[in-house]
Design a protein around this motif. Structure first.
Motif, PDB file in Angstrom:
ATOM      1  N   THR A   7      50.164  38.228  67.413  1.00  0.00           N
ATOM      2  CA  THR A   7      50.230  37.194  66.387  1.00  0.00           C
ATOM      3  C   THR A   7      49.156  37.453  65.343  1.00  0.00           C
ATOM      4  O   THR A   7      47.999  37.692  65.685  1.00  0.00           O
ATOM      5  N   TYR A   8      49.550  37.416  64.077  1.00  0.00           N
ATOM      6  CA  TYR A   8      48.653  37.730  62.960  1.00  0.00           C
ATOM      7  C   TYR A   8      48.121  36.436  62.331  1.00  0.00           C
ATOM      8  O   TYR A   8      48.894  35.653  61.772  1.00  0.00           O
ATOM      9  N   PRO A   9      46.806  36.201  62.366  1.00  0.00           N
ATOM     10  CA  PRO A   9      46.233  35.040  61.668  1.00  0.00           C
ATOM     11  C   PRO A   9      45.549  35.452  60.363  1.00  0.00           C
ATOM     12  O   PRO A   9      45.136  36.609  60.198  1.00  0.00           O
ATOM     13  N   ILE A  10      45.422  34.498  59.447  1.00  0.00           N
ATOM     14  CA  ILE A  10      44.733  34.741  58.178  1.00  0.00           C
ATOM     15  C   ILE A  10      43.815  33.557  57.901  1.00  0.00           C
ATOM     16  O   ILE A  10      44.151  32.410  58.224  1.00  0.00           O
ATOM     17  N   GLY A  11      42.646  33.837  57.327  1.00  0.00           N
ATOM     18  CA  GLY A  11      41.712  32.761  57.037  1.00  0.00           C
ATOM     19  C   GLY A  11      40.765  33.100  55.899  1.00  0.00           C
ATOM     20  O   GLY A  11      40.526  34.276  55.600  1.00  0.00           O
ATOM     21  N   VAL A  12      40.231  32.068  55.267  1.00  0.00           N
ATOM     22  CA  VAL A  12      39.230  32.215  54.211  1.00  0.00           C
ATOM     23  C   VAL A  12      37.867  32.387  54.874  1.00  0.00           C
ATOM     24  O   VAL A  12      37.541  31.692  55.837  1.00  0.00           O
ATOM     25  N   LEU A  13      37.056  33.298  54.358  1.00  0.00           N
ATOM     26  CA  LEU A  13      35.735  33.536  54.919  1.00  0.00           C
ATOM     27  C   LEU A  13      34.705  32.579  54.325  1.00  0.00           C
ATOM     28  O   LEU A  13      34.783  32.212  53.144  1.00  0.00           O
ATOM     29  N   GLU A  14      33.767  32.192  55.129  1.00  0.00           N
ATOM     30  CA  GLU A  14      32.789  31.156  54.771  1.00  0.00           C
ATOM     31  C   GLU A  14      32.021  31.488  53.503  1.00  0.00           C
ATOM     32  O   GLU A  14      31.733  30.616  52.687  1.00  0.00           O
ATOM     33  N   HIS A  15      31.680  32.747  53.322  1.00  0.00           N
ATOM     34  CA  HIS A  15      30.841  33.126  52.175  1.00  0.00           C
ATOM     35  C   HIS A  15      31.664  33.699  51.014  1.00  0.00           C
ATOM     36  O   HIS A  15      31.155  34.498  50.225  1.00  0.00           O
ATOM     37  N   SER A  16      32.913  33.295  50.916  1.00  0.00           N
ATOM     38  CA  SER A  16      33.757  33.739  49.813  1.00  0.00           C
ATOM     39  C   SER A  16      33.123  33.363  48.477  1.00  0.00           C
ATOM     40  O   SER A  16      32.616  32.253  48.302  1.00  0.00           O
ATOM     41  N   SER A  17      33.173  34.283  47.531  1.00  0.00           N
ATOM     42  CA  SER A  17      32.643  34.005  46.194  1.00  0.00           C
ATOM     43  C   SER A  17      33.651  33.239  45.340  1.00  0.00           C
ATOM     44  O   SER A  17      33.317  32.751  44.269  1.00  0.00           O
ATOM     45  N   ASN A  18      34.899  33.132  45.821  1.00  0.00           N
ATOM     46  CA  ASN A  18      35.944  32.420  45.078  1.00  0.00           C
ATOM     47  C   ASN A  18      36.860  31.716  46.090  1.00  0.00           C
ATOM     48  O   ASN A  18      38.016  32.095  46.275  1.00  0.00           O
ATOM     49  N   PRO A  19      36.340  30.674  46.765  1.00  0.00           N
ATOM     50  CA  PRO A  19      37.118  30.029  47.831  1.00  0.00           C
ATOM     51  C   PRO A  19      38.419  29.404  47.361  1.00  0.00           C
ATOM     52  O   PRO A  19      39.379  29.329  48.122  1.00  0.00           O
ATOM     53  N   GLY A  20      38.469  28.952  46.101  1.00  0.00           N
ATOM     54  CA  GLY A  20      39.699  28.360  45.586  1.00  0.00           C
ATOM     55  C   GLY A  20      40.830  29.371  45.538  1.00  0.00           C
ATOM     56  O   GLY A  20      41.945  29.112  46.014  1.00  0.00           O
ATOM     57  N   LEU A  21      40.559  30.542  44.975  1.00  0.00           N
ATOM     58  CA  LEU A  21      41.576  31.592  44.896  1.00  0.00           C
ATOM     59  C   LEU A  21      41.879  32.146  46.284  1.00  0.00           C
ATOM     60  O   LEU A  21      43.028  32.467  46.598  1.00  0.00           O
ATOM     61  N   ALA A  22      40.861  32.249  47.124  1.00  0.00           N
ATOM     62  CA  ALA A  22      41.068  32.744  48.490  1.00  0.00           C
ATOM     63  C   ALA A  22      42.033  31.834  49.248  1.00  0.00           C
ATOM     64  O   ALA A  22      42.961  32.295  49.923  1.00  0.00           O
ATOM     65  N   ALA A  23      41.834  30.523  49.122  1.00  0.00           N
ATOM     66  CA  ALA A  23      42.714  29.564  49.791  1.00  0.00           C
ATOM     67  C   ALA A  23      44.128  29.617  49.209  1.00  0.00           C
ATOM     68  O   ALA A  23      45.120  29.506  49.933  1.00  0.00           O
ATOM     69  N   ALA A  24      44.210  29.786  47.897  1.00  0.00           N
ATOM     70  CA  ALA A  24      45.518  29.838  47.241  1.00  0.00           C
ATOM     71  C   ALA A  24      46.300  31.068  47.695  1.00  0.00           C
ATOM     72  O   ALA A  24      47.515  30.995  47.930  1.00  0.00           O
ATOM     73  N   PHE A  25      45.622  32.205  47.835  1.00  0.00           N
ATOM     74  CA  PHE A  25      46.332  33.419  48.256  1.00  0.00           C
ATOM     75  C   PHE A  25      46.774  33.322  49.715  1.00  0.00           C
ATOM     76  O   PHE A  25      47.878  33.733  50.062  1.00  0.00           O
ATOM     77  N   THR A  26      45.922  32.767  50.584  1.00  0.00           N
ATOM     78  CA  THR A  26      46.331  32.623  51.986  1.00  0.00           C
ATOM     79  C   THR A  26      47.541  31.692  52.093  1.00  0.00           C
ATOM     80  O   THR A  26      48.430  31.916  52.910  1.00  0.00           O
ATOM     81  N   ALA A  27      47.564  30.663  51.261  1.00  0.00           N
ATOM     82  CA  ALA A  27      48.723  29.764  51.253  1.00  0.00           C
ATOM     83  C   ALA A  27      49.968  30.503  50.777  1.00  0.00           C
ATOM     84  O   ALA A  27      51.079  30.276  51.285  1.00  0.00           O
ATOM     85  N   TYR A  28      49.804  31.394  49.812  1.00  0.00           N
ATOM     86  CA  TYR A  28      50.934  32.174  49.305  1.00  0.00           C
ATOM     87  C   TYR A  28      51.498  33.094  50.388  1.00  0.00           C
ATOM     88  O   TYR A  28      52.719  33.243  50.522  1.00  0.00           O
TER      89      TYR A  28
END
Length: 269
Positions: free
Chosen positions: A230-251
């Motif tokens: 099973t493949y999981p995906i997640g935003v990393l805590e120290h992301s420099s752009n958490p908004g875009l990171a969350a948007a891409f994971t949702a995509y």
């Protein structure tokens, strides 16, 4: 001026003021809506993120990245593909990454356990092993047992790598003792050795055979169902752009993302 005249004049003036006020409200409302729309549009995440993703995701994530950029001008999605265990080590050592997509839950858990991820990673795909052989299957391999023949040069993933862990699970479930001549750090390395003729067979993912464009043939085996990754995906805590990171994971997890993954042979989580 009589009392009746003065009263009429006052009523007319009051009516005019109310009308002006209402007109002002009427014109303000569309303006407010337009302002909100503009604000929402400007709030759409832009900029650049770096996605660390399992080697088996290279083809699909490259496609998803291009699709996302085309649909969201002002964004750039860059990727680093490698074995999941290697990527975990890089992230733990401070490599600048915004998103991590692992080929198994065990490697993702290494980051979750150290609070490196922001929030809870979400599953987005599944995968199973398949035997990759040279086109035409010159060794006549039809089962897992055939990989133990003395004249078959077999390559697999190393155990810390998700495809290696899945191989170990299959061995345990079937009792077949595989003896590879080489253990690689990523599934793409295994596939590359079969494609180049350095190995007769390799245990890779079904999606790798599908994406090899005829450079290898695939041999499926029933025991592959004993080790579904099973493949999981997640935003990393120290992301420099958490908004875009969350948007891409949702995509990735959206209908559009699921279609690209399904077309490549990935299963639903």
């Amino acid at each position: 001026m009589t009392t009746h005249v003065r009263t009429a004049a006052l009523l007319i003036a009051a009516t005019a003021l109310v009308t002006v006020g209402l007109a002002g409200c009427a014109t303000a409302a569309p303006g407010t809506g337009a302002s909100s729309s503009a604000s929402s549009a400007s709030a759409a995440p832009t900029g650049t993120i770096t996605v660390f993703a399992a080697a088996s995701l290279q083809k699909t994530f490259t496609t998803l990245g291009k699709q996302y950029e085309a649909a969201h001008p002002g964004t750039t999605i860059t990727f680093s593909f490698a074995g999941s265990s290697d990527l975990v080590t890089q992230i733990q050592n401070g490599a600048p990454a915004d998103v991590f997509a692992s080929a198994d839950e065990a490697n993702m858990d290494k980051l979750v356990g150290t609070d490196v991820t922001a929030g809870s990673p979400r599953a987005f795909a599944t995968n199973v092993l398949e035997i990759a052989v040279a086109p035409g299957n010159p060794k006549g391999i039809t089962s897992l047992d055939d990989l133990t023949a003395s004249d078959v040069q077999l390559v697999t993933c190393a155990t810390p790598v998700p495809c290696g862990a899945a191989t170990a699970e299959v061995e345990q479930a079937t009792g077949v003792d595989l003896r590879p001549v080489s253990e690689e750090q990523s599934v793409t390395d295994v596939l590359g050795k079969v494609e180049s003729g350095q190995a007769d067979a390799g245990l890779v993912y079904a999606t790798d055979v599908e994406g090899a464009d005829g450079k290898v043939d695939g041999v499926r085996f029933d025991a592959a169902s004993k080790a579904v990754n099973t493949y999981p995906i997640g935003v990393l805590e120290h992301s420099s752009n958490p908004g875009l990171a969350a948007a891409f994971t949702a995509y990735v997890r959206s209908e559009a993302g699921r279609k690209v993954l399904a077309d490549a042979g990935f299963g639903a989580p």
